[in-house]
Design an enzyme around this catalytic site. Structure first.
Site, mmCIF file in Angstrom:
data_model
loop_
_atom_site.group_PDB
_atom_site.id
_atom_site.type_symbol
_atom_site.label_atom_id
_atom_site.label_comp_id
_atom_site.label_asym_id
_atom_site.label_seq_id
_atom_site.Cartn_x
_atom_site.Cartn_y
_atom_site.Cartn_z
ATOM 1 N N ASP A 62 0.921 -1.083 -0.145
ATOM 2 C CA ASP A 62 -0.024 -0.022 0.057
ATOM 3 C C ASP A 62 0.855 1.394 -0.006
ATOM 4 O O ASP A 62 1.956 1.144 0.458
ATOM 5 C CB ASP A 62 -1.050 0.042 1.378
ATOM 6 C CG ASP A 62 -2.199 0.970 0.956
ATOM 7 O OD1 ASP A 62 -2.163 1.863 0.064
ATOM 8 O OD2 ASP A 62 -3.094 0.765 1.887
HETATM 9 C C1 BGC Z 1 -4.911 3.430 0.340
HETATM 10 C C2 BGC Z 1 -4.970 2.596 -0.807
HETATM 11 C C3 BGC Z 1 -5.019 3.215 -2.244
HETATM 12 C C4 BGC Z 1 -3.656 3.996 -2.153
HETATM 13 C C5 BGC Z 1 -3.244 4.751 -3.352
HETATM 14 C C6 BGC Z 1 -3.683 4.137 0.255
HETATM 15 O O1 BGC Z 1 -3.649 5.339 1.151
HETATM 16 O O2 BGC Z 1 -4.756 2.916 1.447
HETATM 17 O O3 BGC Z 1 -6.318 1.717 -0.831
HETATM 18 O O4 BGC Z 1 -4.973 2.345 -3.254
HETATM 19 O O5 BGC Z 1 -3.588 4.651 -0.897
HETATM 20 O O6 BGC Z 1 -4.035 6.002 -3.239
#
Ligand code: BGC
Length: 825
Positions: free
Chosen positions: A229
């Site tokens: 993530d």
């Molecule tokens: C989130 C993800 C997301 C990623 C990119 C993260 O903070 O948990 O779900 O895809 O950011 O934006």
């Protein structure tokens, strides 16, 4: 390896660099070998493609895209074809915007109603979540775009989400938190998986040998690529060994240097590195090839119409006293509620879509509907402040109408990434307006916007409740379609509505107070608790009304599955979501009374009937046997229940299942009978609290029995570490750190007061120090982070020395690495 030819030509530096992102959304390219970069983009219910400067949580605008209902909403349709249709549209939009990997759907289990991201997740039940996610993946990937299912795994808390540890027993992990992922992978083969920020039993999910190498890649045979993530990586060498490929967003070259060093020192094998690069290259090459010559257009109107159809299929009619709905033509209505003027149709965070257009009740209700609108007013202030003028306007509007349409629900601050709710109530001012209107007019129809379960002790003031969840951009039209009988409601709840929050099985253990969140409720999440132990709820899992009625008959059960007849016994056409649950009375293992094992949505004209067939599958009878460390089937006479909700079982049958003869790990005697010398993993006597349903007060002893060892100590140390969150600065030794904390708190409070979450402040607030090194494009490395933490702990000069020294050495090393990447010596 699929791309051996390329692997043979790539240098070690190139391979290591490939495993870290290049920018906010793209992977690295290697022009000399024609390896392009691929583009990733949120999100789960609409594209968030930033065309200009990318920033993690979307301060910079993204290209207009269709905002479909969020996953929590879509799950209420229990409609896999609809999921695929929406998935296709998402895939088309991704393709049109040059996106190769769509970061969704999110499929974490809704363990607790307060999780700020519940609106992005499907259900409290893994079977429903798994099947719905699979349907999206199928649709998205039909367009040559990879879907990235997320967040793997056990991510059910937003607060300090990057600095918390989920403590969960193996059986619960497998049956509740992993099964949905397994199903989606099995059924639709998503091209990628995103790991979650949190730790699971002390290991970061992104570095977990158990989760990634053993289960995902080993047991499930997953060959796609795994991405961290955003900012969630910790130690990339450990992650690569564990089977994770790409670190996102742009960690700079620090991790690449560590990978190179690890290979050179022998602590990471070239084989592991090559396997990861191979997995990544496969995604890069496949998706960029598929994107060639794509159109840059998508069908804006067609997708809007689909969003409207989806929203109508997902709304749940919770109450309809005196058949007040659908409204008769010509009904004199007053429209009350701020949401009728400015809809709440999506949640905040990385999933937020810049919608192509947004329907508004205020604009739509006049004209095309056969309703006589007597008044329209906002009724309440969105920020929760009392307003006597608005209140009296609402009462007057209520007096003037036959029926009041009241639009209300959760405000923006309640549903956001990076923020958990602190309670399950809607703003009191909205309840005050409702109560005041009910005194002058009993005919109130409530239309709710909320992506998650709420307390509803005020429901007696409403004749009907239409719960739209978070509808996406076309929700207003969809709600009016339902209210005026253009569509018959068919949605059913994908989560339980408890009477009050405190009834929730995980309530005493949520969220993590310090580092650990003990998943003490274990298997008893949602209806598995309420139904098993006969606890009253406001609305049960699977519940939803229709304007017509359905009758079930003729259940037949054999080893292949169940079949039965459903008849539409009312006077209008409609669809029924039939649900199949399995249970084993007298089971030797700890288990819920019944568990969802299949469902089917069937559309029937008035008076029509149809045979519904729900096949069993490999998930129907299995449970995770910790002794065998594998899945097993317990033999016995299973009850197969078919019904309209978990609490409304219409037909019941029995099926004798032979089982595999694997003794239940709870049963000392049976284990001994098959020659097992070791004691049973579980001591039945210690599990009494689970057996007796005292889930809200599980003692340490019982939880430890499930864990198979002592509960780890999750308390924060006296000094802060790299993996502690910035919001812990309030307790730091350094005055400077405490000052920074106060500034951050101030900013957070300002955002709270404005009624809109400040996502970047929230992100910083919850992130650990190590993420500074992961989110600054290489400007900060591990050594500098170490220095910062020293400063925070009061070792000012030593820490500062490290930061300054690190700044120069990091810069030097980065330059050298860049040169080598360019082929210079
Ligand atoms: C989130 C993800 C997301 C990623 C990119 C993260 O903070 O948990 O779900 O895809 O950011 O934006």
């Amino acid at each position: 390896m699929k791309h051996k030819d390329l692997l043979d030509q790539l240098t070690l530096e190139e391979k290591a660099a490939l495993l870290g992102g290049k920018g906010e959304w793209d992977s690295r390219d290697i022009p000399r070998l024609n390896i392009p970069s691929m583009i990733m983009s949120d999100g789960p219910h609409g594209l968030r493609r930033q065309a200009g400067a990318g920033d993690h949580l979307g301060l910079n605008a993204s290209l207009p895209a269709t905002c479909f209902p969020t996953a929590a909403t879509m799950a209420n349709s229990w409609d896999r074809d609809l999921g695929t249709e929406v998935g296709i549209a998402l895939g088309e939009e991704a393709k049109a915007m040059g996106v190769n990997i769509l970061l969704g759907p999110g499929m974490n289990i809704k363990r607790n109603p307060l999780c700020g991201r519940n609106f992005e997740y499907f259900s409290e039940d893994p079977y429903l979540a798994g099947r719905m996610a699979a349907s999206y993946v199928k649709g998205i990937q039909s367009q040559g775009v990879y879907s990235c299912i997320k967040h793997f795994a056990v991510n059910s808390q937003e607060e300090r989400r990057m600095a918390m540890n989920a403590v969960v027993d193996e059986r619960t992990l497998r049956e509740i938190y992993l099964t949905g992922f397994e199903m989606a992978i099995d059924e639709s083969g998503p091209g990628s998986v995103m790991t979650s920020y949190n730790q699971v039993n002390g290991e970061y999910a992104n570095e977990s040998m158990h989760l990634i190498k053993e289960i995902l890649r080993g047991e499930w045979g997953y060959e796609g690529f795994v991405v961290s993530d955003w900012g969630g990586a910790n130690d990339h060498v450990t992650a690569v060994k564990a089977g994770s490929d790409l670190e996102m967003p742009a960690p700079g070259l620090g991790s690449a240097r560590e990978l190179v060093e690890a290979v050179n020192s022998g602590s990471l094998s070239m084989e592991d590195l090559d396997a990861r690069v191979d997995e990544l290259l496969d995604a890069v090459l496949t998706t960029t090839e598929a994107a060639k010559g794509h159109s840059e257009e998508f069908d804006i109107e067609g997708h809007h119409a689909l969003a409207r159809k989806a929203a109508a299929q997902c709304a749940v009619l919770l109450k309809n006293d005196n058949a007040i709905l659908p409204l008769k033509p010509g009904t004199k209505v007053s429209v009350v509620g701020d949401f009728a003027f400015a809809p709440r149709y999506q949640g905040a965070g990385s999933s937020m879509v810049n919608s192509t257009k947004v329907e508004i009740v205020e604009k739509l209700i006049r004209g095309e509907r056969d309703l006589e609108v007597k008044a329209m007013c906002r009724g309440y202030l969105r920020n929760g402040e009392k307003d006597a003028v608005l209140l009296s306007e609402a009462v007057k509007a209520a007096k003037d109408a036959e029926v009041v349409l009241y639009f209300f629900g959760l405000d923006e601050m309640s549903e956001s990434e990076g923020l958990d709710r602190t309670h399950m109530r809607i703003p009191q001012v909205q309840i005050d307006v409702l109560r005041a209107m009910a005194e002058v007019n009993p005919n109130i129809v409530g239309v709710i916007s909320a992506g998650s379960s709420i307390e509803m002790e005020w429901e007696d003031s409403l004749q009907a409740i239409l719960h739209g969840y978070l509808t996406g951009q076309a929700g207003a039209g969809a709600m009016l379609d339902l209210i005026t009988d253009r569509v018959n409601p068919s949605g059913k709840l994908a989560e339980t509505y408890p009477l009050v929050y405190e009834d929730t099985p995980s309530a005493p253990y949520y969220p993590a107070k310090e580092r650990n969140s003990d998943y003490r409720e274990a298997l008893f999440v949602g209806y598995r608790y309420f139904d098993t132990f006969g606890k009253p709820v406001r609305y049960p899992f699977g519940f939803g009304l229709s304007y017509t009625t359905f009758e079930y008959s003729d259940l037949k059960v054999d080893e292949k599955g169940a079949s039965f007849t459903v008849k539409n016994t009312g006077s209008c056409d409609g669809a029924e979501i039939t649900q199949l649950y399995a249970g084993l009375p007298g089971s030797g293992i700890l288990r819920a009374r019944k568990e969802l094992k299949g469902f089917a949505k069937v559309f029937l004209k008035a008076g029509e009937s149809a045979e519904v067939v729900i096949p069993f599958d490999k998930y129907t009878f299995r449970y995770f046997n910790v002794k065998k460390n594998g899945w097993a089937v317990e033999g016995g006479d299973y009850t197969i229940s078919v019904g309209s909700s978990v609490a409304d079982i219409r037909l019941e049958g029995k099926l004798a299942v032979a089982g595999e003869g694997v003794p239940a790990p709870y049963d000392e005697e049976k284990l001994a009978a098959v020659g097992e010398k070791d004691p049973a993993p579980y001591d039945e006597a210690k599990l009494a609290a689970y057996r007796e349903g005292r889930i809200l007060e599980i003692p340490d002893e019982a939880f430890e029995e499930l864990l198979g060892g002592p509960i780890p100590d999750g308390s924060w140390g006296s000094e802060l570490g790299e993996n502690d969150a910035i919001c812990q600065l309030g307790n730091a030794k350094s005055g400077l750190a405490r000052f920074i904390y106060k500034q951050l708190e101030k900013k957070k409070k300002e955002a709270d007061a404005a009624g809109k979450p400040d996502l970047n402040v929230l992100f910083i607030y919850n992130m650990p120090f190590r993420a500074i090194g992961k989110m600054t494009g290489g400007a900060v490395d591990k050594k500098m982070v170490e220095g910062m933490v020293d400063v925070v702990n009061g070792h000012f000069f030593g820490g500062l020395g490290k930061v300054i020294g690190g700044y120069f050495s990091n810069g030097r090393e980065n330059k050298k690495y860049e040169k080598r990447l360019k082929g210079d010596k």
